[in-house]
Enzyme design. Structure first.
Site, PDB file in Angstrom:
ATOM      1  N   MET A   1      -4.182  -6.870  -7.142  1.00 41.86           N
ATOM      2  CA  MET A   1      -3.691  -7.961  -7.973  1.00 41.86           C
ATOM      3  C   MET A   1      -4.808  -8.898  -8.452  1.00 41.86           C
ATOM      4  O   MET A   1      -4.619 -10.101  -8.586  1.00 41.86           O
ATOM      5  CB  MET A   1      -2.597  -8.739  -7.213  1.00 41.86           C
ATOM      6  CG  MET A   1      -1.416  -7.866  -6.791  1.00 41.86           C
ATOM      7  SD  MET A   1      -0.734  -6.814  -8.112  1.00 41.86           S
ATOM      8  CE  MET A   1       0.414  -7.961  -8.854  1.00 41.86           C
TER       9      MET A   1
ATOM     10  N   HIS B   1       1.111   0.454 -13.244  1.00 38.78           N
ATOM     11  CA  HIS B   1       1.796  -0.791 -13.607  1.00 38.78           C
ATOM     12  C   HIS B   1       3.304  -0.538 -13.636  1.00 38.78           C
ATOM     13  O   HIS B   1       3.754   0.453 -14.231  1.00 38.78           O
ATOM     14  CB  HIS B   1       1.291  -1.261 -14.978  1.00 38.78           C
ATOM     15  CG  HIS B   1       1.835  -2.592 -15.378  1.00 38.78           C
ATOM     16  ND1 HIS B   1       1.389  -3.774 -14.809  1.00 38.78           N
ATOM     17  CD2 HIS B   1       2.801  -2.937 -16.253  1.00 38.78           C
ATOM     18  CE1 HIS B   1       2.049  -4.788 -15.336  1.00 38.78           C
ATOM     19  NE2 HIS B   1       2.917  -4.311 -16.208  1.00 38.78           N
TER      20      HIS B   1
ATOM     21  N   ASN C   1       1.627   2.984  -2.575  1.00 38.96           N
ATOM     22  CA  ASN C   1       0.958   3.912  -3.500  1.00 38.96           C
ATOM     23  C   ASN C   1      -0.310   4.489  -2.884  1.00 38.96           C
ATOM     24  O   ASN C   1      -0.622   5.664  -3.090  1.00 38.96           O
ATOM     25  CB  ASN C   1       0.641   3.206  -4.826  1.00 38.96           C
ATOM     26  CG  ASN C   1       1.841   3.144  -5.734  1.00 38.96           C
ATOM     27  OD1 ASN C   1       2.227   4.139  -6.340  1.00 38.96           O
ATOM     28  ND2 ASN C   1       2.476   1.973  -5.801  1.00 38.96           N
TER      29      ASN C   1
ATOM     30  N   GLY D   1       0.774  -1.240   0.000  1.00 37.21           N
ATOM     31  CA  GLY D   1       0.000   0.000   0.000  1.00 37.21           C
ATOM     32  C   GLY D   1       0.803   1.286   0.000  1.00 37.21           C
ATOM     33  O   GLY D   1       0.302   2.344   0.386  1.00 37.21           O
TER      34      GLY D   1
HETATM   35  C1  GAR Z   1       3.321  -1.353  -7.429  1.00 38.72           C
HETATM   36  O1  GAR Z   1       4.645  -1.426  -7.857  1.00 38.72           O
HETATM   37  C2  GAR Z   1       2.377  -1.440  -8.606  1.00 38.72           C
HETATM   38  O2  GAR Z   1       2.893  -0.860  -9.774  1.00 38.72           O
HETATM   39  C3  GAR Z   1       2.249  -2.927  -8.769  1.00 38.72           C
HETATM   40  O3  GAR Z   1       2.151  -3.417  -7.460  1.00 38.72           O
HETATM   41  C4  GAR Z   1       2.952  -2.592  -6.618  1.00 38.72           C
HETATM   42  C5  GAR Z   1       2.170  -2.259  -5.377  1.00 38.72           C
HETATM   43  O4  GAR Z   1       2.990  -1.596  -4.445  1.00 38.72           O
HETATM   44  N1  GAR Z   1       1.114  -3.279  -9.547  1.00 38.72           N
HETATM   45  C6  GAR Z   1       1.093  -4.295 -10.389  1.00 38.72           C
HETATM   46  O5  GAR Z   1       2.034  -5.065 -10.538  1.00 38.72           O
HETATM   47  C7  GAR Z   1      -0.208  -4.468 -11.134  1.00 38.72           C
HETATM   48  N2  GAR Z   1      -0.045  -5.381 -12.219  1.00 38.72           N
HETATM   49  P1  GAR Z   1       2.348  -0.904  -3.176  1.00 38.72           P
HETATM   50  O6  GAR Z   1       1.404  -1.933  -2.541  1.00 38.72           O
HETATM   51  O7  GAR Z   1       3.498  -0.589  -2.296  1.00 38.72           O
HETATM   52  O8  GAR Z   1       1.604   0.295  -3.632  1.00 38.72           O
END
Ligand code: GAR
Length: 203
Positions: free
Chosen positions: A93, A112, A17, A15
């Protein structure tokens, strides 16, 4: 003063982001409120982050519903109660299904960790590394009914000639935390069109 846009963030894990988007709303970088976090992993750390910021959470286990349409119907019902205008997938996901796509057509953003259309799917960083690319990057895009498809809103790249995956991931996250608020601002400029369900083009 213009009304702030009501955003729902969907996440499945750490989380970071989500946290960056909450901060961007708090410091006025984006004129929006994160009204709810939707999470499909009830033990995920993003839920802790939401609690720390007093953001309501809807956590669910997909296997407790008969199918995707069933849990997405429940999600839509909840989003309606928060008057959600824009959904931001941030490390969610799961593949978004027809129910949610139809209810929020053109109003769902995803981030992404690759330069789409390269390296779609759940293992983008590993795939890019295995391929030996020297330019990595991040994409924010509107989603459609294809995997990691849809209109690209923003992208940012960097060169990397080393072999430390953790270093790349850290750099990607740093970029993501800046790029996602920027991409949301691009979308908010076209918000009227989005709300009225007109198709948008981003150039
Ligand atoms: C991020 O790097 C995002 O780009 C990726 O998951 C991570 C989540 O990080 N998303 C994908 O791979 C979608 N296909 P976070 O939980 O620290 O935000």
């Amino acid at each position: 003063m213009n009304k702030k846009t009501n955003i729902a963030v969907f996440a499945s894990g750490n989380g970071s982001n989500f946290e960056a988007l909450v901060q961007a709303c708090k410091n006025g970088t984006i004129a929006a409120d994160i009204r709810i976090l939707v999470c499909d992993q009830p033990n995920a750390y993003c839920i802790e982050r939401a609690k720390n910021h007093n953001v309501p959470v809807f956590a669910f286990k997909a296997k407790e519903f008969t199918d995707k349409a069933h849990y997405e119907t429940e999600i839509c019902r909840i989003l309606k109660t928060y008057d959600i205008e824009l959904i931001c997938l941030a490390g969610y996901m799961r593949i978004v299904g027809h129910t949610l796509l139809q209810a929020y057509d053109g109003k769902i953003l995803n981030i992404h960790p690759a330069l789409l259309p390269a390296f779609k799917g759940a293992h983008a960083i590993d795939d890019a590394f295995r391929f030996g690319v020297k330019v990595f990057g991040v994409t924010v895009h509107l989603i459609d009914d294809t995997i990691d498809g849809g209109t690209i809103v923003a992208q940012r790249a960097f060169e990397y000639y080393g072999n430390d995956r953790n270093e790349v991931e850290a750099k990607l996250h740093e970029i993501e935390h800046q790029l996602y608020p920027e991409a949301i601002n691009i979308i908010l400029k076209t918000q009227k069109k989005i709300i009225h369900n007109e198709s948008i083009s981003i150039c």
